[in-house]
Design a protein around this motif. Structure first.
Motif, PDB file in Angstrom:
ATOM      1  N   GLY A   4     -28.983  38.539 -37.100  1.00  0.00           N
ATOM      2  CA  GLY A   4     -28.638  39.307 -35.733  1.00  0.00           C
ATOM      3  C   GLY A   4     -29.899  40.197 -35.569  1.00  0.00           C
ATOM      4  O   GLY A   4     -30.926  39.849 -36.424  1.00  0.00           O
ATOM      5  N   PRO A   5     -29.388  41.257 -34.716  1.00  0.00           N
ATOM      6  CA  PRO A   5     -30.892  42.149 -34.198  1.00  0.00           C
ATOM      7  C   PRO A   5     -31.429  42.837 -35.318  1.00  0.00           C
ATOM      8  O   PRO A   5     -31.131  43.410 -36.248  1.00  0.00           O
ATOM      9  CB  PRO A   5     -30.250  42.925 -33.028  1.00  0.00           C
ATOM     10  CG  PRO A   5     -28.764  42.339 -33.120  1.00  0.00           C
ATOM     11  CD  PRO A   5     -28.357  41.591 -34.040  1.00  0.00           C
ATOM     12  N   THR A  47     -30.193  56.823 -27.135  1.00  0.00           N
ATOM     13  CA  THR A  47     -29.183  56.065 -27.795  1.00  0.00           C
ATOM     14  C   THR A  47     -29.384  56.101 -29.331  1.00  0.00           C
ATOM     15  O   THR A  47     -30.503  56.104 -29.907  1.00  0.00           O
ATOM     16  CB  THR A  47     -29.131  54.528 -27.330  1.00  0.00           C
ATOM     17  OG1 THR A  47     -29.684  54.497 -26.023  1.00  0.00           O
ATOM     18  CG2 THR A  47     -27.982  53.773 -27.710  1.00  0.00           C
ATOM     19  N   ALA A  48     -28.334  56.717 -29.837  1.00  0.00           N
ATOM     20  CA  ALA A  48     -28.269  56.977 -31.390  1.00  0.00           C
ATOM     21  C   ALA A  48     -28.461  55.396 -32.064  1.00  0.00           C
ATOM     22  O   ALA A  48     -27.739  54.505 -31.663  1.00  0.00           O
ATOM     23  CB  ALA A  48     -27.147  57.696 -31.994  1.00  0.00           C
ATOM     24  N   ILE A  49     -29.380  55.494 -32.998  1.00  0.00           N
ATOM     25  CA  ILE A  49     -29.612  54.191 -33.717  1.00  0.00           C
ATOM     26  C   ILE A  49     -29.227  54.323 -35.002  1.00  0.00           C
ATOM     27  O   ILE A  49     -29.399  55.063 -35.721  1.00  0.00           O
ATOM     28  CB  ILE A  49     -30.993  53.848 -33.737  1.00  0.00           C
ATOM     29  CG1 ILE A  49     -31.432  53.546 -32.170  1.00  0.00           C
ATOM     30  CG2 ILE A  49     -31.334  52.419 -34.582  1.00  0.00           C
ATOM     31  CD1 ILE A  49     -33.057  53.240 -31.870  1.00  0.00           C
ATOM     32  N   ALA A  50     -28.069  53.621 -35.498  1.00  0.00           N
ATOM     33  CA  ALA A  50     -27.193  53.462 -36.768  1.00  0.00           C
ATOM     34  C   ALA A  50     -27.944  52.513 -37.588  1.00  0.00           C
ATOM     35  O   ALA A  50     -28.094  51.279 -37.206  1.00  0.00           O
ATOM     36  CB  ALA A  50     -25.937  53.318 -36.641  1.00  0.00           C
ATOM     37  N   SER A  51     -28.003  52.635 -38.821  1.00  0.00           N
ATOM     38  CA  SER A  51     -28.464  51.603 -39.922  1.00  0.00           C
ATOM     39  C   SER A  51     -27.599  50.346 -39.788  1.00  0.00           C
ATOM     40  O   SER A  51     -26.505  50.571 -39.496  1.00  0.00           O
ATOM     41  CB  SER A  51     -28.310  52.318 -41.255  1.00  0.00           C
ATOM     42  OG  SER A  51     -28.687  50.931 -42.211  1.00  0.00           O
ATOM     43  N   ASP A  52     -28.109  49.171 -40.131  1.00  0.00           N
ATOM     44  CA  ASP A  52     -27.328  48.064 -39.977  1.00  0.00           C
ATOM     45  C   ASP A  52     -26.800  47.432 -41.380  1.00  0.00           C
ATOM     46  O   ASP A  52     -26.237  46.515 -41.585  1.00  0.00           O
ATOM     47  CB  ASP A  52     -28.125  46.676 -39.397  1.00  0.00           C
ATOM     48  CG  ASP A  52     -29.559  46.903 -40.200  1.00  0.00           C
ATOM     49  OD1 ASP A  52     -29.394  46.719 -41.371  1.00  0.00           O
ATOM     50  OD2 ASP A  52     -30.555  46.722 -39.583  1.00  0.00           O
ATOM     51  N   ASP A 106     -19.426  37.427 -46.582  1.00  0.00           N
ATOM     52  CA  ASP A 106     -18.579  36.635 -45.822  1.00  0.00           C
ATOM     53  C   ASP A 106     -19.339  35.803 -44.786  1.00  0.00           C
ATOM     54  O   ASP A 106     -18.880  34.697 -44.446  1.00  0.00           O
ATOM     55  CB  ASP A 106     -17.673  37.799 -44.896  1.00  0.00           C
ATOM     56  CG  ASP A 106     -16.407  38.285 -46.039  1.00  0.00           C
ATOM     57  OD1 ASP A 106     -16.342  37.852 -47.011  1.00  0.00           O
ATOM     58  OD2 ASP A 106     -15.935  39.500 -45.645  1.00  0.00           O
ATOM     59  N   ALA A 107     -20.570  36.250 -44.324  1.00  0.00           N
ATOM     60  CA  ALA A 107     -21.168  35.618 -43.379  1.00  0.00           C
ATOM     61  C   ALA A 107     -21.806  34.367 -44.011  1.00  0.00           C
ATOM     62  O   ALA A 107     -21.835  33.200 -43.547  1.00  0.00           O
ATOM     63  CB  ALA A 107     -22.168  36.468 -42.794  1.00  0.00           C
ATOM     64  N   VAL A 108     -22.376  34.416 -45.275  1.00  0.00           N
ATOM     65  CA  VAL A 108     -22.838  33.339 -45.987  1.00  0.00           C
ATOM     66  C   VAL A 108     -21.876  32.408 -46.198  1.00  0.00           C
ATOM     67  O   VAL A 108     -22.077  31.137 -46.083  1.00  0.00           O
ATOM     68  CB  VAL A 108     -23.401  34.021 -47.152  1.00  0.00           C
ATOM     69  CG1 VAL A 108     -23.744  32.795 -48.073  1.00  0.00           C
ATOM     70  CG2 VAL A 108     -24.819  34.701 -46.997  1.00  0.00           C
ATOM     71  N   ARG A 109     -20.673  32.742 -46.649  1.00  0.00           N
ATOM     72  CA  ARG A 109     -19.419  31.851 -46.934  1.00  0.00           C
ATOM     73  C   ARG A 109     -19.329  30.972 -45.897  1.00  0.00           C
ATOM     74  O   ARG A 109     -18.992  29.786 -45.698  1.00  0.00           O
ATOM     75  CB  ARG A 109     -18.458  32.555 -47.630  1.00  0.00           C
ATOM     76  CG  ARG A 109     -17.237  31.821 -48.080  1.00  0.00           C
ATOM     77  CD  ARG A 109     -16.169  32.519 -48.942  1.00  0.00           C
ATOM     78  NE  ARG A 109     -15.797  33.655 -48.090  1.00  0.00           N
ATOM     79  CZ  ARG A 109     -15.209  34.600 -48.772  1.00  0.00           C
ATOM     80  NH1 ARG A 109     -14.836  34.470 -50.085  1.00  0.00           N
ATOM     81  NH2 ARG A 109     -14.794  35.621 -48.152  1.00  0.00           N
ATOM     82  N   GLY A 110     -19.136  31.899 -44.709  1.00  0.00           N
ATOM     83  CA  GLY A 110     -18.622  31.129 -43.335  1.00  0.00           C
ATOM     84  C   GLY A 110     -19.665  30.119 -43.024  1.00  0.00           C
ATOM     85  O   GLY A 110     -19.263  29.059 -42.500  1.00  0.00           O
ATOM     86  N   ALA A 124     -21.378  28.583 -36.873  1.00  0.00           N
ATOM     87  CA  ALA A 124     -20.713  29.295 -37.988  1.00  0.00           C
ATOM     88  C   ALA A 124     -20.783  30.658 -38.220  1.00  0.00           C
ATOM     89  O   ALA A 124     -20.095  31.461 -38.454  1.00  0.00           O
ATOM     90  CB  ALA A 124     -20.826  28.230 -39.106  1.00  0.00           C
ATOM     91  N   LEU A 125     -22.097  30.851 -38.035  1.00  0.00           N
ATOM     92  CA  LEU A 125     -22.698  32.196 -38.109  1.00  0.00           C
ATOM     93  C   LEU A 125     -22.045  33.368 -37.371  1.00  0.00           C
ATOM     94  O   LEU A 125     -21.616  34.291 -37.499  1.00  0.00           O
ATOM     95  CB  LEU A 125     -24.108  32.310 -37.958  1.00  0.00           C
ATOM     96  CG  LEU A 125     -25.047  32.358 -39.330  1.00  0.00           C
ATOM     97  CD1 LEU A 125     -26.358  32.621 -38.736  1.00  0.00           C
ATOM     98  CD2 LEU A 125     -24.398  33.536 -40.254  1.00  0.00           C
ATOM     99  N   ARG A 126     -21.970  32.708 -36.013  1.00  0.00           N
ATOM    100  CA  ARG A 126     -21.603  33.555 -35.067  1.00  0.00           C
ATOM    101  C   ARG A 126     -19.828  33.776 -35.431  1.00  0.00           C
ATOM    102  O   ARG A 126     -19.452  34.933 -34.875  1.00  0.00           O
ATOM    103  CB  ARG A 126     -21.544  33.117 -33.471  1.00  0.00           C
ATOM    104  CG  ARG A 126     -23.153  33.088 -33.041  1.00  0.00           C
ATOM    105  CD  ARG A 126     -23.578  32.627 -31.995  1.00  0.00           C
ATOM    106  NE  ARG A 126     -24.763  32.742 -31.506  1.00  0.00           N
ATOM    107  CZ  ARG A 126     -25.430  32.307 -30.272  1.00  0.00           C
ATOM    108  NH1 ARG A 126     -24.779  31.620 -29.753  1.00  0.00           N
ATOM    109  NH2 ARG A 126     -26.740  32.973 -30.173  1.00  0.00           N
ATOM    110  N   ALA A 127     -19.195  32.817 -35.538  1.00  0.00           N
ATOM    111  CA  ALA A 127     -17.685  32.625 -35.972  1.00  0.00           C
ATOM    112  C   ALA A 127     -17.601  33.734 -37.014  1.00  0.00           C
ATOM    113  O   ALA A 127     -16.484  34.438 -37.209  1.00  0.00           O
ATOM    114  CB  ALA A 127     -17.269  31.436 -36.276  1.00  0.00           C
ATOM    115  N   ALA A 128     -18.482  33.971 -38.065  1.00  0.00           N
ATOM    116  CA  ALA A 128     -18.319  34.668 -39.096  1.00  0.00           C
ATOM    117  C   ALA A 128     -18.784  36.152 -39.154  1.00  0.00           C
ATOM    118  O   ALA A 128     -19.043  37.012 -40.093  1.00  0.00           O
ATOM    119  CB  ALA A 128     -19.172  34.087 -40.348  1.00  0.00           C
ATOM    120  N   GLY A 129     -18.996  36.539 -37.800  1.00  0.00           N
ATOM    121  CA  GLY A 129     -19.172  38.009 -37.327  1.00  0.00           C
ATOM    122  C   GLY A 129     -20.591  38.159 -36.941  1.00  0.00           C
ATOM    123  O   GLY A 129     -21.050  39.441 -36.504  1.00  0.00           O
ATOM    124  N   CYS A 130     -21.657  37.258 -37.177  1.00  0.00           N
ATOM    125  CA  CYS A 130     -22.921  37.415 -36.703  1.00  0.00           C
ATOM    126  C   CYS A 130     -23.070  37.099 -35.365  1.00  0.00           C
ATOM    127  O   CYS A 130     -23.578  36.077 -35.120  1.00  0.00           O
ATOM    128  CB  CYS A 130     -23.904  36.741 -37.678  1.00  0.00           C
ATOM    129  SG  CYS A 130     -23.765  37.240 -39.420  1.00  0.00           S
TER     130      CYS A 130
END
Lengths: 340, 340
Positions: free
Chosen positions: B176-177, B196-201, B207-211, B293-299
Motif C-alpha cells: 500500500g501507499p 489534508t490531515a495525514i494519519a498514521s497507517d 489477515d493480508a498475509v494469510r490472504g 489476493a493482496l487487493r482482495a485482502a484489504g490492500c
C-alpha cells in the motif's frame, strides 16, 4: 555504482544506532550477533523461528530499569537474562528462547553497552538458553537513564505448578538467604561501604527447580522473590489461592552482613528484592524430601520457612523469635525504587 | 488483626506503582486485568501458560519509544500491538500471545496510561490475539519520557518464508501507499499542519498475509516497512539473500498529500517509516495472483513495485520516472528519531 558510505565507529551511542539504517546494522553485526551467536538470530528474520515441543508453552516478560547499571555481583544484563529464565522456571518451564529489547540513551558509552551485552551472553550460556531475537531503540539524551532492557522468554512447561494448587497443609520452602540483591544495589547507590562486601544474588533458578521437581516431591507452586521480596510474594499467593500462611522468623535465612545492613538502612529483609531466590510450596508429606532435593541442587541454605493454613485467608502471619505473631502485609509504598 | 491500608488513587503515576507492592497490584487489578481480560493473565502466574500447536514457533520483540505518545491515527499502544503482530506475520506466523512491558515515568498522567492501554486492548481485539502477560516499572521523573512499551509475541508459523528463499526472478509487491506514519508523527512533533490531515497507517497485517499465502501464490519472503522504510528493508533482504533488486519509481504508491509533505520536509518517502505496510517477495509466475489476493485482502492499493535480479548482489536500484537509474542505499544517518 554504489559508493561506500564511510562508517564512523563511535565510542558513544548515537541516535542513528536506533534508526534502522546503517549504524543499526553495524551494531547488530559487530555487537549483538557475535555475542548471542545462534541460528535463529543469524537468520536475520523479523523474529526467531524454532521448534518447542513436549508440553504447553510458558511466556513471560520483564522490563529492567535497575540503577546503577553495574553493581556488585552483576549488571542490568545478567539481571535481565536471569530474571526471565527465573520467571519461566517459576512456571515449571524449561527456558527455550529469550528476546532482548534495548532502549538506549544517546551518549551512553559504547563500552558500557558492550559490558552489559557481554554479561547477558555469559548469563545466557550459563542458563543454556539462546537470545534468539531482539530490538534496539535510541532516545535523545536526557530522555532515558543510560539503558533499559526488556527481556521476554518462551519455555516448555515440564512441571505444571500454579498459585491455584496451593492448599492448607503445604509447606513453604525458601531457597536461600534473603536480601542480598537489594542491599547490594542500595549500597552502591548510596555510596555506603560495609565491612563485608555484599554482592547481588542474581542467578538462574531452572536447575534448582528441575532438581526439586525431579525429586518426587509434590510441588504445587513456585514464586521468585523479586520486587517486594518474600512478604509480597507470599501475600500475592495467599490472595490468589484464598489461603493463609504462617512463617517463622527463625526459619527465614538472612546472612549476618545483610541483616546488619538492613538494620542500618531501616529495611525489613522480608521486603527486600532478591534476584536468585524463590519460594516453593510443597505438600506437607514431601517437605523433607523437597528440602533435601533443593539443597542437593545448589540451594545449600534452603529452609522450610512456614506452612499454608486455612485462615485467615489472604493473610500472612510471622511468628517472631520471641513468640509474638504479627501480620506481614503487602508492601504498601515504594521501598527501593529501580531495584531491578 | 489486619488493618486495611488506605489506598490512595492518584491521577499520576507514582514510583510505588512499579514497586511490586500494593499500588502495583492496584494498577494490575484496576487497569491491566480488565483491559486485557484473558485466562492466561487472570491466572496471576509469573508468566502466561498456553498451548500452541500446528507448526514451529515464531518469537519476536520490539521496543516502542515513539514521540509523541498520541498522534493522528494511533497511540504508542496500538503501534506496539500492531508492530508485534506484524513481526509475527512477517514470519508467516499466526499470532498466539503477546506480552507488554511498560516503563513509566513518575508523574505520567494516569489518563494517558489509560488511553494507551485502551488502544492496546482495541488493537489486540482487532488482531484477535491476547495480551497474555506483562510487567510495569516506574522510573523517577526525568529518567524516561512519559512511557516506553516493549511488546513481544509468540506465533505459530503457518507459511514458512525467509530472506534466504528470495531468488532472482521474484517480484516485489508493496502492500500500500508509503510514508503516512512517518509524516503523521513528524507533523505533530514539528507542529506543522497540512491541508489534508495525514494519519498514521498503523494496522495489523496478519489477515493480508494469510490472504496472500492462501491464494496459492508462491511467497518467498515478507518484510514490514518500518524504521528506515522500503529502502532499508530491501537493502537488508538483498544483503541477506545475496541478490540485487530493481524497483520502479512509478510503481511505488505514495499518496499525494504524503508526497507533498515529504517534499516540504525534505524527506524521501522510500526511507520514511510505515507501520501497516509490507513488501512481499513472490515467484515471477505467481505475481499477478499474489497482487489480486493482496487487493482482495484489504490492500486495495498494492502494486508490483519491482523484481529481484542476480547482480549487482546486495544492491537496490531505482528506475526513476524519467528513465534514470540510481542506487537506493541503506539509510545512513538518522532520518526521523523516535518514529516508533
Amino acid at each position: 555504482m554504489q559508493c561506500p558510505v564511510p562508517v564512523h565507529r563511535t565510542d558513544r551511542v548515537l541516535l542513528a544506532h536506533g534508526g534502522g539504517g546503517r549504524l543499526t546494522q553495524e551494531l547488530i553485526e559487530r555487537l549483538f550477533l557475535p555475542a548471542f551467536a545462534n541460528p535463529a538470530l543469524a537468520a536475520r528474520h523479523d523474529g526467531a523461528v524454532f521448534e518447542a515441543q513436549g508440553g504447553p508453552l510458558a511466556f513471560t516478560t520483564d522490563a529492567f530499569v535497575v540503577d546503577p547499571l553495574v553493581f556488585p555481583g552483576g549488571t542490568i544484563g545478567d539481571l535481565a537474562v536471569n530474571g526471565t529464565v527465573n520467571d519461566l522456571a517459576m512456571c515449571g518451564a524449561r527456558p527455550v528462547a529469550l528476546s532482548a529489547a534495548f532502549i538506549l540513551e544517546e551518549g551512553l558509552p559504547m563500552e558500557t553497552l558492550e559490558r552489559v551485552v557481554g554479561s547477558m551472553r555469559d548469563a545466557a550460556l550459563r542458563a543454556g538458553v539462546p537470545v534468539a531475537t531482539g530490538d534496539t531503540k535510541v532516545v535523545d539524551r536526557g530522555k532515558a537513564d543510560g539503558m533499559f532492557i526488556t527481556t521476554s522468554g518462551v519455555g516448555v512447561v515440564e512441571y505444571p505448578v500454579s498459585p491455584a494448587m496451593v492448599r492448607p497443609g503445604d509447606r513453604i520452602l525458601v531457597s536461600g538467604p534473603l536480601g542480598a540483591h537489594g542491599v547490594a544495589i542500595l549500597s552502591v547507590r548510596e555510596g555506603i561501604e560495609f565491612e563485608t562486601a555484599i554482592a547481588s544474588d542474581t542467578a538462574p533458578l531452572w536447575d534448582a527447580v528441575r532438581g526439586l521437581c525431579e525429586s518426587g516431591a509434590e510441588v504445587h507452586c513456585l514464586r521468585d522473590l523479586t520486587r517486594g521480596g518474600l512478604a509480597s510474594a507470599l501475600n500475592e499467593i495467599a490472595a490468589a489461592a484464598g489461603v493463609g500462611m504462617e512463617i517463622g522468623e527463625a526459619a527465614i535465612p538472612v546472612e549476618a552482613p545483610v541483616r546488619a545492613a538492613c538494620e542500618l538502612l531501616g529495611l525489613d529483609p522480608l521486603y527486600v528484592a532478591n534476584e536468585g531466590r524463590f519460594a516453593a510450596f510443597v505438600s506437607g508429606a514431601s517437605a523433607d524430601r523437597a528440602l533435601e532435593a533443593l539443597r542437593a541442587a545448589g540451594c545449600e541454605e534452603a529452609t522450610i520457612a512456614g506452612e499454608v493454613v486455612e485462615s485467615p485467608a489472604g493473610t500472612v502471619i510471622l511468628r517472631s523469635r520471641i513468640g509474638g505473631r504479627r501480620v506481614v502485609d503487602m508492601l504498601s509504598g515504594e521501598q527501593l525504587p529501580r531495584i531491578c
